[in-house]
Design a protein around this motif. Structure first.
Motif, PDB file in Angstrom:
ATOM      1  N   MET A  81     -11.598 -50.154  25.210  1.00 52.74           N
ATOM      2  CA  MET A  81     -12.668 -49.157  25.229  1.00 52.74           C
ATOM      3  C   MET A  81     -13.108 -48.804  26.650  1.00 52.74           C
ATOM      4  N   SER A  82     -12.644 -49.549  27.634  1.00 50.22           N
ATOM      5  CA  SER A  82     -13.042 -49.266  29.006  1.00 50.22           C
ATOM      6  C   SER A  82     -12.578 -47.881  29.430  1.00 50.22           C
ATOM      7  N   ASN A  83     -13.412 -47.231  30.207  1.00 49.67           N
ATOM      8  CA  ASN A  83     -13.094 -45.895  30.684  1.00 49.67           C
ATOM      9  C   ASN A  83     -11.856 -45.936  31.585  1.00 49.67           C
ATOM     10  N   LEU A  84     -11.030 -44.924  31.467  1.00 51.44           N
ATOM     11  CA  LEU A  84      -9.840 -44.836  32.303  1.00 51.44           C
ATOM     12  C   LEU A  84     -10.207 -44.844  33.786  1.00 51.44           C
ATOM     13  N   GLY A  85     -11.390 -44.330  34.094  1.00 44.34           N
ATOM     14  CA  GLY A  85     -11.844 -44.346  35.481  1.00 44.34           C
ATOM     15  C   GLY A  85     -12.007 -45.751  36.037  1.00 44.34           C
ATOM     16  N   GLU A  89     -15.244 -43.413  39.064  1.00 46.03           N
ATOM     17  CA  GLU A  89     -15.661 -42.142  38.471  1.00 46.03           C
ATOM     18  C   GLU A  89     -15.401 -42.209  36.977  1.00 46.03           C
ATOM     19  N   ARG A  90     -16.454 -42.058  36.183  1.00 47.79           N
ATOM     20  CA  ARG A  90     -16.287 -42.094  34.730  1.00 47.79           C
ATOM     21  C   ARG A  90     -15.657 -40.791  34.246  1.00 47.79           C
ATOM     22  N   ALA A 117      -9.892 -35.205  30.392  1.00 46.13           N
ATOM     23  CA  ALA A 117     -10.322 -34.741  31.709  1.00 46.13           C
ATOM     24  C   ALA A 117     -11.483 -33.771  31.599  1.00 46.13           C
ATOM     25  N   ASP A 118     -11.605 -33.117  30.451  1.00 47.68           N
ATOM     26  CA  ASP A 118     -12.647 -32.115  30.220  1.00 47.68           C
ATOM     27  C   ASP A 118     -13.545 -32.565  29.070  1.00 47.68           C
ATOM     28  N   ILE A 119     -14.849 -32.562  29.270  1.00 45.09           N
ATOM     29  CA  ILE A 119     -15.781 -33.066  28.272  1.00 45.09           C
ATOM     30  C   ILE A 119     -15.757 -32.233  26.998  1.00 45.09           C
ATOM     31  N   GLU A 120     -15.607 -30.925  27.130  1.00 45.00           N
ATOM     32  CA  GLU A 120     -15.602 -30.074  25.936  1.00 45.00           C
ATOM     33  C   GLU A 120     -14.368 -30.344  25.068  1.00 45.00           C
ATOM     34  N   GLN A 121     -13.253 -30.578  25.717  1.00 49.73           N
ATOM     35  CA  GLN A 121     -12.058 -30.922  24.954  1.00 49.73           C
ATOM     36  C   GLN A 121     -12.243 -32.267  24.253  1.00 49.73           C
TER      37      GLN A 121
END
Length: 452
Positions: free
Chosen positions: A291-295, A373-374, A431-435
Motif C-alpha cells: 500500500m506504500s505510495n510509489l513515491g 513526493e507522494r 500520475a494524474d489524480i483525476e485518472q
C-alpha cells in the motif's frame, strides 16, 4: 464458527459479536494452548492485561481477567494504556502473555482482543489457530481442566505501568525536544495520559486536544482518522508540528506547520534517513507494504536505501523485520515499527522520534518530509460486500486487468479485503489524480456489482 482471528486479533461489535462469554472463553483457551506449547513450563504463569477507554472495555477486561485467573494465570491489570505499552510491559516484566482490549481506529461500538506472547510479540498464526480450535472444542462440550484452591490465578493492579512505559520512551530518544511547540491529538484514546507525559518530559511545549476520554468519544471526529481538528490547531497555535494517534495509539500521523498532512510513508522516509545517519538502520533497509505510495519507493531508491515490500498488515512487516534483522518498517496508515525499541507499532514512540528529528536538524517537518513526493493515490472503501470473493471473482479480475492496461507503467491497482472490517479496499495510483479517481470509482462500482 468462522475464523475469529483477523489480521489484528479478534474484533467486532462489543456485546454482539464480541461478548463477555467469548472474551472469557478465548482467554481460557489461550492459557491452555500456551501451557501445552511449553510457555508456562516450570513456573506459575503471569499475564499483563490492558485496555483502551471504550465503555465496553470495562466488562470485557473483567471477562478476560476472570478467564485467565480461572485457568491458573496470575494477572497484572495495567488499566488504560496503549497497545504498544502492553506489549512493552509484557516483555519488560517477563510475563508469559499480554492481552490488549481495543478496536484501535474503529468506532466506539466495536472492541477487540489482541494477545501477545512472551517478550511482547504478536502470537504466531499457528497459535491463534490452536486457540480457536480449543475454544471451539470447549463450546461443543469438551471440559476445561480447572485448578482449585491455591492453583487459581491471583489478580492485582499494576499502577507502575504508565510511568515505566513513559520512562522507556523518553530514555530511547536520541535528543530532547526543547524549543518545539507541538499539538497532540490523542483521539480520546489509550494514550491520553501517556503521550502528553512523554512529550512533556522530553522538553516540548504542548497543546493537547482529544485527550478527555469518557468511554464513548474514542475516535469520534478526532485522532489519526480525522485530522481536520489537528490541522486547525497547529495553524491556530503557530505550532511546529502536530501528532495524531488512533484509539490504541499504535499509529501516528503528523501535520506540518502549515497544516499539511504527513502520512506514514513520509514519516518512514524521514526516520529512515535519521536512523541511517545514526548508523541505526541495519542493512540500510526499510520494510513497508504494497500500500506504500510509489513515491516512497522512488525516494528510498534515490537515497540509496533498500525497500523491502510485504503484504498489508503490520504483522507481516514485523515478520519480515524479525526474520532478517531489519530495524525500521511500517505502513502508510501510520503503523511504524522501530524494532530496537518496540515489538509492535508504537504511535507515541514514532511521534517522539519524528519530533526529535525536527529538533535535531532545525529543519521544518515540511522540509524533511519533502524527501519524497507522494504520487496521486485514491483509496475507496466498499462496504457490505462479500470480501471473501475478492480474489476469486472473474468479473472483478477482468476489470482490474483493464484498469492496469489503462494505467500502464505510470500507475497501479490494488484490491484487498479488510482484515478488521467488513469491506473491500480499492486503491489506485496514477500520475494524474483525476485518472486515479476515475479508475478507482469504476472499480468500486464493479466490486459492488460483483461482490454485493
Amino acid at each position: 464458527m468462522g475464523r475469529l482471528f483477523g489480521t489484528d486479533g479478534v474484533r467486532g461489535v462489543a456485546n454482539a459479536d464480541l461478548t463477555a462469554e467469548l472474551a472469557l472463553g478465548l482467554s481460557v483457551a489461550a492459557a491452555h494452548v500456551l501451557a501445552e506449547a511449553g510457555t508456562f513450563a516450570g513456573h506459575r504463569a503471569t499475564a499483563v492485561v490492558g485496555r483502551d477507554p471504550r465503555a465496553s472495555g470495562e466488562f470485557l477486561e473483567a471477562a478476560v481477567v476472570a478467564g485467565l485467573a480461572s485457568a491458573g494465570v496470575d494477572v497484572l491489570r495495567v488499566g488504560v494504556l496503549p497497545t504498544p505499552a502492553v506489549a512493552h510491559l509484557t516483555g519488560a516484566l517477563g510475563a508469559d502473555l499480554g492481552v490488549m482490549l481495543s478496536a484501535s481506529h474503529n468506532a466506539m461500538p466495536d472492541n477487540g482482543i489482541k494477545f501477545f506472547a512472551r517478550g511482547g510479540h504478536k502470537l504466531a498464526d499457528e497459535l491463534e489457530n490452536r486457540i480457536e480450535s480449543v475454544y471451539a472444542d470447549h463450546r461443543t462440550g469438551a471440559p476445561w481442566d480447572r485448578p482449585t484452591g491455591a492453583g487459581v490465578g491471583r489478580v492485582r493492579d499494576y499502577d507502575e505501568g504508565l510511568d515505566q512505559y513513559v520512562a522507556h520512551l523518553v530514555g530511547v530518544l536520541p535528543n530532547r525536544l526543547d524549543g518545539l511547540k507541538i499539538v497532540l491529538d490523542e483521539a480520546h484514546g489509550a494514550a491520553s495520559r501517556v503521550s502528553p507525559e512523554a512529550f512533556a518530559r522530553a522538553g516540548a511545549e504542548l497543546i493537547t486536544i482529544g485527550a478527555v476520554p469518557d468511554g464513548l468519544n474514542i475516535n469520534d471526529g478526532c485522532g489519526s482518522t480525522h485530522l481536520d481538528l489537528l490541522k486547525a490547531a497547529v495553524v491556530e497555535h503557530g505550532a511546529d508540528l502536530g501528532i495524531a494517534h488512533d484509539g490504541d495509539a499504535d499509529r501516528c500521523l503528523a501535520v506540518d506547520h502549515t497544516g499539511a498532512e504527513v502520512d506514514g510513508d513520509q514519516i518512514l522516509a524521514v526516520l529512515a534517513l535519521a536512523m541511517r545517519e545514526r548508523e541505526a538502520l541495519r542493512s540500510d533497509t526499510v520494510v513497508a507494504t504494497v500500500m506504500s505510495n510509489l513515491g516512497f519507493k522512488l525516494a528510498m531508491e534515490r537515497e540509496g536505501i533498500r525497500f523491502v515490500q510485504t503484504g498489508v498488515g503490520d504483522r507481516y512487516v514485523l515478520e519480515e523485520m524479525k526474520e532478517h534483522g531489519y530495524a525500521l518498517g511500517g505502513e502508510q496508515s501510520g503503523h511504524v515499527i522501530i524494532l530496537d525499541h518496540a515489538t509492535t507499532g508504537d504511535g507515541t514512540l514514532t511521534g517522539l522520534m519524528l519530533a526529535a528529528r525536527v529538533a535535531q536538524t532545525g529543519r521544518t517537518l515540511r522540509d524533511l518530509a519533502s524527501v519524497m513526493e507522494r504520487l496521486p493515490q485514491v483509496l475507496v472503501n466498499v462496504p457490505d460486500v462479500d470480501k471473501s470473493r475478492v480474489t476469486s471473482s472473474a468479473e472483478l479480475a477482468t476489470a482490474v486487468a483493464e484498469a492496469e492496461r489503462e494505467l500502464g507503467s505510470t500507475g497501479r491497482v490494488l484490491l484487498r479485503s479488510s482484515g478488521t472490517e467488513p469491506l473491500v479496499r480499492v486503491m489506485v495510483e496514477a500520475a494524474d489524480i483525476e485518472q486515479a479517481r476515475s479508475v478507482a470509482g469504476r472499480l468500486a462500482d464493479v466490486v459492488k456489482s460483483a461482490l454485493g
